[in-house]
Design a protein around this motif. Sequence first.
Motif, PDB file in Angstrom:
ATOM      1  N   GLN A  13      33.177  34.164  31.195  1.00 48.87           N
ATOM      2  CA  GLN A  13      33.551  35.276  32.049  1.00 48.87           C
ATOM      3  C   GLN A  13      35.064  35.419  32.118  1.00 48.87           C
ATOM      4  OE1 GLN A  13      31.631  34.552  35.864  1.00 48.87           O
ATOM      5  NE2 GLN A  13      29.880  35.809  35.263  1.00 48.87           N
ATOM      6  N   ALA A  14      35.484  36.620  32.410  1.00 44.97           N
ATOM      7  CA  ALA A  14      36.920  36.872  32.570  1.00 44.97           C
ATOM      8  C   ALA A  14      37.492  35.920  33.623  1.00 44.97           C
ATOM      9  CB  ALA A  14      37.162  38.314  32.968  1.00 44.97           C
ATOM     10  N   SER A  63      50.710  38.098  23.624  1.00 45.09           N
ATOM     11  CA  SER A  63      49.420  38.276  24.290  1.00 45.09           C
ATOM     12  C   SER A  63      48.906  36.995  24.933  1.00 45.09           C
ATOM     13  CB  SER A  63      48.389  38.800  23.301  1.00 45.09           C
ATOM     14  OG  SER A  63      48.253  37.912  22.209  1.00 45.09           O
ATOM     15  N   GLY A  64      49.351  35.850  24.406  1.00 43.53           N
ATOM     16  CA  GLY A  64      48.839  34.578  24.909  1.00 43.53           C
ATOM     17  C   GLY A  64      49.839  33.731  25.667  1.00 43.53           C
ATOM     18  N   LEU A  86      41.192  33.888  30.641  1.00 40.40           N
ATOM     19  CA  LEU A  86      40.746  34.753  29.554  1.00 40.40           C
ATOM     20  C   LEU A  86      40.439  36.158  30.045  1.00 40.40           C
ATOM     21  CD1 LEU A  86      38.653  32.153  27.601  1.00 40.40           C
ATOM     22  CD2 LEU A  86      40.504  33.522  26.642  1.00 40.40           C
ATOM     23  N   LYS A  87      40.706  37.105  29.156  1.00 44.54           N
ATOM     24  CA  LYS A  87      40.496  38.523  29.443  1.00 44.54           C
ATOM     25  C   LYS A  87      39.506  39.101  28.435  1.00 44.54           C
ATOM     26  CE  LYS A  87      45.416  38.842  30.655  1.00 44.54           C
ATOM     27  NZ  LYS A  87      46.695  39.534  30.347  1.00 44.54           N
ATOM     28  N   THR A 120      35.395  31.023  14.734  1.00 47.44           N
ATOM     29  CA  THR A 120      34.472  30.790  15.829  1.00 47.44           C
ATOM     30  C   THR A 120      34.576  31.965  16.807  1.00 47.44           C
ATOM     31  OG1 THR A 120      33.765  29.187  17.527  1.00 47.44           O
ATOM     32  CG2 THR A 120      36.136  29.428  17.189  1.00 47.44           C
ATOM     33  N   GLN A 121      33.432  32.449  17.256  1.00 50.40           N
ATOM     34  CA  GLN A 121      33.402  33.639  18.103  1.00 50.40           C
ATOM     35  C   GLN A 121      33.736  33.283  19.546  1.00 50.40           C
ATOM     36  OE1 GLN A 121      32.621  37.049  17.323  1.00 50.40           O
ATOM     37  NE2 GLN A 121      33.335  37.357  19.434  1.00 50.40           N
ATOM     38  N   VAL A 122      34.632  34.062  20.111  1.00 50.85           N
ATOM     39  CA  VAL A 122      34.952  33.975  21.541  1.00 50.85           C
ATOM     40  C   VAL A 122      34.646  35.329  22.162  1.00 50.85           C
ATOM     41  CG1 VAL A 122      36.787  33.740  23.257  1.00 50.85           C
ATOM     42  CG2 VAL A 122      36.707  32.199  21.277  1.00 50.85           C
TER      43      VAL A 122
END
Length: 126
Positions: A13-14, A63-64, A86-87, A120-122
């Motif tokens: 989740q965000a 961005s990070g 995380l967004k 890897t998927q986020v």
Amino acid sequence: QEQLVESGGGLVQAGGSLRLSCAASGLISSSRYTMGWFRQAPGKEREFVGAINWRFSTYYADSGKGRFTISRDNAKNTVYLQMNSLKPEDTAVYYCAARRSIDAVAPTTTRDYNYWGQGTQVTVSS
């Protein structure tokens, strides 16, 4: 055979956190490699997230900054990407990359890296 294997992706989740790992094998003198993280969202180009050089100096895309932290454990031949706060816009496939060069400053373009993981998927839900 040189190989990079990412792990640690998933659905969060965000506002949540994830830590990605990248295990390297077959890289001669891997402690001298610059290790980078990139990401690619659907329909977009692969973009630089951050990198760490052989001196443990780290570099981040805007961005990070302040949210992401890259580290490396040379004894384990592993690089990490800690992602906090995380967004939804962080949703992407995250790739680990290795550059066979001793760099004072880590490069930020994909063409400068020699080896890539499978990704890897986020996924960050709102």
